[in-house]
Design a protein around this motif. Sequence first.
Motif, PDB file in Angstrom:
ATOM      1  N   LEU A  14     -24.728 -23.029 -32.064  1.00 46.33           N
ATOM      2  CA  LEU A  14     -23.913 -22.104 -32.848  1.00 46.33           C
ATOM      3  C   LEU A  14     -23.560 -20.887 -32.012  1.00 46.33           C
ATOM      4  N   ALA A  25     -20.710 -16.780 -32.231  1.00 45.70           N
ATOM      5  CA  ALA A  25     -20.600 -16.217 -33.578  1.00 45.70           C
ATOM      6  C   ALA A  25     -19.732 -14.967 -33.542  1.00 45.70           C
ATOM      7  N   SER A  51     -19.885 -13.451 -29.506  1.00 45.70           N
ATOM      8  CA  SER A  51     -18.653 -14.153 -29.162  1.00 45.70           C
ATOM      9  C   SER A  51     -18.073 -13.798 -27.811  1.00 45.70           C
ATOM     10  N   THR A 109     -27.856 -19.531 -31.057  1.00 44.00           N
ATOM     11  CA  THR A 109     -26.631 -18.822 -31.379  1.00 44.00           C
ATOM     12  C   THR A 109     -26.319 -17.824 -30.267  1.00 44.00           C
ATOM     13  N   LEU A 164     -21.362 -17.081 -39.682  1.00 40.43           N
ATOM     14  CA  LEU A 164     -21.818 -17.679 -38.435  1.00 40.43           C
ATOM     15  C   LEU A 164     -21.190 -19.050 -38.257  1.00 40.43           C
ATOM     16  N   SER A 197     -23.304 -11.049 -37.114  1.00 45.86           N
ATOM     17  CA  SER A 197     -23.562 -12.351 -37.726  1.00 45.86           C
ATOM     18  C   SER A 197     -24.665 -13.110 -37.008  1.00 45.86           C
ATOM     19  N   SER A 198     -24.654 -13.109 -35.673  1.00 42.70           N
ATOM     20  CA  SER A 198     -25.700 -13.821 -34.940  1.00 42.70           C
ATOM     21  C   SER A 198     -27.045 -13.132 -35.129  1.00 42.70           C
ATOM     22  N   SER A 211     -19.630 -21.774 -34.893  1.00 38.65           N
ATOM     23  CA  SER A 211     -19.714 -22.010 -33.448  1.00 38.65           C
ATOM     24  C   SER A 211     -18.362 -21.871 -32.796  1.00 38.65           C
TER      25      SER A 211
END
Length: 324
Positions: free
Chosen positions: A78, A81, A53, A50, A23, A86-87, A25
């Motif tokens: 963030l 990701a 992407s 978060t 993770l 991942s987020s 940003s």
Amino acid sequence: MMRRLFTTAVAAALIGTVAGCGLVSSSGTFQSTSLPDGATPLDGASLVVTSKSFTEGVLLGKITATYLAAAGAKVTDLTGAPGSASSRQAQLNGDADILWEYTGTGWVNYHNETETISDPEELWERVRDIEKSEHNLDWLPPANFNDTYAFAASAATAQRLGVKTLSDVANLPEAERTFCVDDEFYSRSDGFGPMLETYGIGLNAPGGVPSGNVTRMDAGVVYTSTADSSPCNFGMVYTTDGRIKNLNLTVLEDDRAFFLPYSGTAVVRDAVLTEHPEIADLLGVVSEKLTDDLMQELNGRVDIEGEDPSDVAYEWLQSEGLVK
């Protein structure tokens, strides 16, 4: 107090904490601003926002980070990701507090459900209940946009053929039933083949759609091919993609409700929402304003005009009178 201290510690060294799930940003920045009346209902709150992407995910994350910071929260950004996992994993681990998700994603990808629920409200309620029970995540009431699959045609082609719905397409002569799709949608168990069957024009079935009428290509090329009506009259699109408006495409109604709703929904960890219930009201104000047309416009400003997502998020909030 202990939770705030813990969150502050996470914010200070978050990259190391969540390195295992990758993770990071996209930029970690958003516009500094305040609420119009100067109120700070989230004063003292430390929040980690978060996002996934892709453009829309980042935009929603920037809108959230900007607005909640304006309300007085200390926000760690963030957004962006890499990948979807991942987020999501960061939120499940407690390393991220707020993430925008989609009801269809929760239903199919996270819980492996196969039942098709065409009613957006019912699907949200089902996902909300599972997520609260299994993961202590609160899926807030969804926004007024639905980023689902659809088929579109150029405005000229839609007018020439007199089509407004997918049932209209099914009634066309076989030679006019030509499609552009990407490989993933072509192969999905809830994708192209089952959709054609739902509309009575099965792939390679008698009176259906012969494989020669289907062109498989990269998802990005589908939009321009559909706009050019070559090699297909109808292309698979995502309903909030900025290219729909930019290329003047006409989205056809899924009148037999084949496609699962993918309503955008802000998801908040229950412990955070319990401590700061104001988050639900603030994000509710945002959700009510987000529509398919608006998301097409905002996505287009990033993907087509090249604007920075944090600027687009701030300018939209300001235009709505939500921040100053």
